[in-house]
Scaffold this motif. Structure first.
Motif, PDB file in Angstrom:
ATOM      1  N   ALA A 185       0.831  -1.211   0.000  1.00 50.77           N
ATOM      2  CA  ALA A 185       0.000   0.000   0.000  1.00 50.77           C
ATOM      3  C   ALA A 185       0.864   1.259   0.000  1.00 50.77           C
ATOM      4  O   ALA A 185       0.565   2.235  -0.703  1.00 50.77           O
ATOM      5  N   ASP A 239      -8.345   2.668  -4.524  1.00 50.07           N
ATOM      6  CA  ASP A 239      -8.204   1.466  -3.692  1.00 50.07           C
ATOM      7  C   ASP A 239      -8.322   0.210  -4.560  1.00 50.07           C
ATOM      8  O   ASP A 239      -9.266  -0.562  -4.436  1.00 50.07           O
ATOM      9  N   THR A 247      -6.686  -3.421  -6.235  1.00 50.81           N
ATOM     10  CA  THR A 247      -5.833  -4.546  -5.850  1.00 50.81           C
ATOM     11  C   THR A 247      -5.173  -5.131  -7.097  1.00 50.81           C
ATOM     12  O   THR A 247      -5.688  -4.972  -8.209  1.00 50.81           O
TER      13      THR A 247
END
Length: 299
Positions: free
Chosen positions: A222, A238, A240
């Motif tokens: 992150a 956000d 992934t």
């Protein structure tokens, strides 16, 4: 965005080592080129350095367009062709109001600095340098692919696949190195690969450079992604990665004969610093062997 990236595939290659996060900027006009949203970017890399995980996260960003596969210059037969393909990709994305970027191997640039300086100047292209410190761990991944022909380690696995992969395929995650000479060679080319990525960084007049490492990404992905978004001048999202690691980060977990591999390579001064992983309590017991000239040589 995800909907615009429709090509298939993805590939691997030799491997680098690593370094520290840093943004390098000049002063005046050069510093201005690093402020605000980027116009374009490239990621200098060699294989098995976490590039697929990082780029597949960026691929999902609403303002970024990354062709799929994320390394569209694979078919370029010359530096000139690679530069021209890059211009075409950049123009197409910019026309849509998106920020283009993708992976770039050193071989497409080295020896053709003038071509790439012109391109970088035209598109104000920012460079993300991705390296990997540990050539031993890199070689484990490369050996899995090149000696065992197990492609699960090539770009990683989906989150769903990663959950059950080692349980369902133990031979893929835990094995003996049976060709030590080839394994040592993979360590050497991994070290060489990092030097090539650093040469890519130094050979072109990039307006700004961010150096990130595989090790830092594994430690805190992150934080690394935040650095990348800041460097590109884009809002963080956000997202992934599409791919996760297929193999454990501990050499002792992956290599059944870790102690034999470590003992055989311990005499090689150039390779020795990478052989132990104290964080995972993975250390060499036999440190008595003399250097083996075949294993210690790059050739």
């Amino acid at each position: 965005g995800e909907g615009t990236n429709t090509e298939l595939g993805a590939q691997f290659a030799p491997e680098p080592d690593s370094a520290v996060h840093q943004v390098e900027t000049g002063s005046g006009d050069q510093a201005d080129a690093c402020s605000g949203p980027c116009e374009s970017f490239l990621m200098g890399f060699v294989g098995h350095s976490g590039s697929s995980a990082i780029m597949s996260t960026l691929w999902r960003h609403s303002m970024i367009e990354i062709p799929w596969p994320m390394e569209p210059l694979q078919k370029a037969r010359s530096s000139a062709m690679a530069a021209q393909m890059t211009r075409v990709k950049f123009d197409a994305s910019i026309e849509k109001g998106l920020k283009p970027g993708f992976k770039l191997r050193p071989g497409h640039v080295l020896g053709a600095a003038d071509l790439w300086n012109q391109l970088v100047s035209t598109y104000k292209t920012r460079l993300i340098v991705l390296t990997r410190d540990n050539c031993f761990k890199a070689a484990i991944g490369l050996y899995t692919i090149r000696a065992r022909f197990d492609l699960s380690a090539q770009q990683g696995l989906s989150a769903k696949e990663a959950e059950t992969h080692c349980k369902e395929n133990p031979e893929s995650c835990y094995y003996d190195v049976t060709n030590l000479r080839f394994f040592a060679y993979l360590m050497h080319i991994s070290k060489h690969g990092m030097n090539q990525v650093l040469a890519l960084r130094d050979s072109v007049q990039w307006p700004c450079i961010l150096h990130i490492t595989y090790e830092d990404y594994v430690r805190d992905n992150a934080e690394v992604m935040k650095k990348i978004y800041d460097f590109l001048g884009l809002e963080a999202e956000d997202n992934t990665p599409r791919f996760e690691k297929a193999l454990s980060d501990s050499p002792c977990v992956v290599l059944k004969n870790y102690q034999e591999v470590c003992a055989s390579l311990w005499g090689c001064e150039e390779l020795r610093p990478y052989l132990e992983d104290e964080e995972h309590n993975c250390v060499c017991i036999d440190k008595s062997r003399e250097p083996d000239p075949v294993l210690c040589s790059y050739k």
